[in-house]
Design a protein around this motif. Sequence first.
Motif, mmCIF file in Angstrom:
data_model
loop_
_atom_site.group_PDB
_atom_site.id
_atom_site.type_symbol
_atom_site.label_atom_id
_atom_site.label_comp_id
_atom_site.label_asym_id
_atom_site.label_seq_id
_atom_site.Cartn_x
_atom_site.Cartn_y
_atom_site.Cartn_z
ATOM 1 N N MET A 207 0.813 -1.213 0.000
ATOM 2 C CA MET A 207 0.000 0.000 0.000
ATOM 3 C C MET A 207 0.844 1.259 0.000
ATOM 4 O O MET A 207 0.518 2.237 -0.683
ATOM 5 C CB MET A 207 -0.955 -0.016 1.200
ATOM 6 C CG MET A 207 -2.106 -0.997 1.048
ATOM 7 S SD MET A 207 -3.290 -0.884 2.388
ATOM 8 C CE MET A 207 -4.640 -1.882 1.715
ATOM 9 N N LEU A 208 1.922 1.258 0.767
ATOM 10 C CA LEU A 208 2.751 2.461 0.763
ATOM 11 C C LEU A 208 3.522 2.585 -0.553
ATOM 12 O O LEU A 208 3.831 3.695 -1.004
ATOM 13 C CB LEU A 208 3.681 2.503 1.978
ATOM 14 C CG LEU A 208 4.841 1.516 2.107
ATOM 15 C CD1 LEU A 208 6.107 2.093 1.492
ATOM 16 C CD2 LEU A 208 5.114 1.227 3.585
ATOM 17 N N MET A 209 3.821 1.438 -1.203
ATOM 18 C CA MET A 209 4.455 1.494 -2.519
ATOM 19 C C MET A 209 3.489 2.038 -3.561
ATOM 20 O O MET A 209 3.887 2.739 -4.494
ATOM 21 C CB MET A 209 4.914 0.095 -2.932
ATOM 22 C CG MET A 209 6.027 -0.482 -2.072
ATOM 23 S SD MET A 209 7.596 0.369 -2.258
ATOM 24 C CE MET A 209 8.076 -0.153 -3.892
ATOM 25 N N ARG A 215 5.169 9.430 3.189
ATOM 26 C CA ARG A 215 4.292 9.711 4.322
ATOM 27 C C ARG A 215 3.963 8.448 5.107
ATOM 28 O O ARG A 215 3.813 8.477 6.334
ATOM 29 C CB ARG A 215 3.007 10.367 3.808
ATOM 30 C CG ARG A 215 2.103 10.933 4.893
ATOM 31 C CD ARG A 215 1.044 11.841 4.274
ATOM 32 N NE ARG A 215 0.323 11.143 3.209
ATOM 33 C CZ ARG A 215 -0.274 11.761 2.206
ATOM 34 N NH1 ARG A 215 -0.219 13.076 2.107
ATOM 35 N NH2 ARG A 215 -0.930 11.078 1.280
ATOM 36 N N ALA A 216 3.844 7.308 4.410
ATOM 37 C CA ALA A 216 3.444 6.068 5.069
ATOM 38 C C ALA A 216 4.632 5.246 5.571
ATOM 39 O O ALA A 216 4.464 4.412 6.464
ATOM 40 C CB ALA A 216 2.611 5.214 4.111
ATOM 41 N N LYS A 241 -2.433 6.620 6.020
ATOM 42 C CA LYS A 241 -1.291 7.486 5.703
ATOM 43 C C LYS A 241 -0.914 7.372 4.226
ATOM 44 O O LYS A 241 -0.492 8.350 3.607
ATOM 45 C CB LYS A 241 -0.091 7.110 6.567
ATOM 46 C CG LYS A 241 -0.267 7.360 8.062
ATOM 47 C CD LYS A 241 -0.334 8.844 8.374
ATOM 48 C CE LYS A 241 -0.404 9.077 9.884
ATOM 49 N NZ LYS A 241 -0.495 10.518 10.215
ATOM 50 N N ALA A 242 -1.069 6.195 3.669
ATOM 51 C CA ALA A 242 -0.661 5.977 2.272
ATOM 52 C C ALA A 242 -1.622 6.647 1.297
ATOM 53 O O ALA A 242 -1.235 6.961 0.167
ATOM 54 C CB ALA A 242 -0.598 4.481 1.977
ATOM 55 N N ASN A 271 -3.071 -2.363 -4.782
ATOM 56 C CA ASN A 271 -2.215 -3.258 -4.009
ATOM 57 C C ASN A 271 -2.324 -4.697 -4.509
ATOM 58 O O ASN A 271 -1.318 -5.423 -4.546
ATOM 59 C CB ASN A 271 -2.595 -3.197 -2.532
ATOM 60 C CG ASN A 271 -1.693 -4.053 -1.671
ATOM 61 O OD1 ASN A 271 -0.486 -3.873 -1.638
ATOM 62 N ND2 ASN A 271 -2.286 -5.015 -0.981
ATOM 63 N N VAL A 272 -3.515 -5.117 -4.916
ATOM 64 C CA VAL A 272 -3.687 -6.460 -5.484
ATOM 65 C C VAL A 272 -2.866 -6.594 -6.762
ATOM 66 O O VAL A 272 -2.201 -7.611 -6.995
ATOM 67 C CB VAL A 272 -5.173 -6.756 -5.747
ATOM 68 C CG1 VAL A 272 -5.338 -8.027 -6.591
ATOM 69 C CG2 VAL A 272 -5.932 -6.910 -4.434
#
Length: 289
Positions: A207-209, A215-216, A241-242, A271-272
Amino acid sequence: MMLMSLLLVLSLERLITKTPHWHIEKYASQYREFLFGKKWLEDDSSASTLYTLLLAPAIALAAVEYWLLGAFFTFVEQSIVLFICIGCPALRATYKCFLNAAERNDLQACSMYTDQLGHCGSINESDGSATAEGKSFGQHLTWLNYQHYAAVMLWFIGFGAPGALFYCLSRSTTEALCSANHPLKASAGRLMFALDYLPVRITALGMLMMGHFSRALPEWVNYALRFDVSAYDVLTEISSKAEMLTPEELAEQAENAAVEPKVLVKLAKRNVIFLLVITSALTLVGSLA
């Protein structure tokens, strides 16, 4: 084979409306009724008994794959099991109803649909305390999307159909025991804490990628090696955050409650795709079959 199964099943899951016969909850419920009916699982059963009974179907399936099925039939069997395990028709229906209510600006109906998602399994597995209070519909939806998609995919990638089956049986049983306030709910919660520990951090990393990395990332690093925070809190905090709402979206959110859920659902879908790309890369280098 795993990549082909994932692509096939995810495509079918988007195109086909599942009946209860094609979802794990039906069979998990029947399995629990069988265990309680045979008195193999009772109120005073030990945690080790619960864990063994949840693991038994996965071991049996692994044995069938190893000794009875060839490569082609294993592919067919794994695809069928994955199709049954992945997704949640009830969750998708609730999401659609929430969007319709939000479009009408019916906040009471939105609140009702948020409660309808079910938060009993969203507990701090280390002490059994509830952690769902104060979370938005979008955050609850992110967690349930993880449980029914990302986590199932990761367990399938790691251990094949037996892994996906074990995770889904454990998840369903934990939710059922928690809802019934069963004496074994704490033991089931500890099992889910262990089963979710690594997958939820991999999912949060994705998710952060796919979201706001800088920020995440501090949040992800903060939670990476902590054993005192529930998987639910790890995922919802990092996802928020992401993919934070812009000022324009915040202003729109005040009038339309569907803005945040839509943003977080898009993040979950990206994300999937990220997980599929990583699976493809591992398949190409020979790390996955």
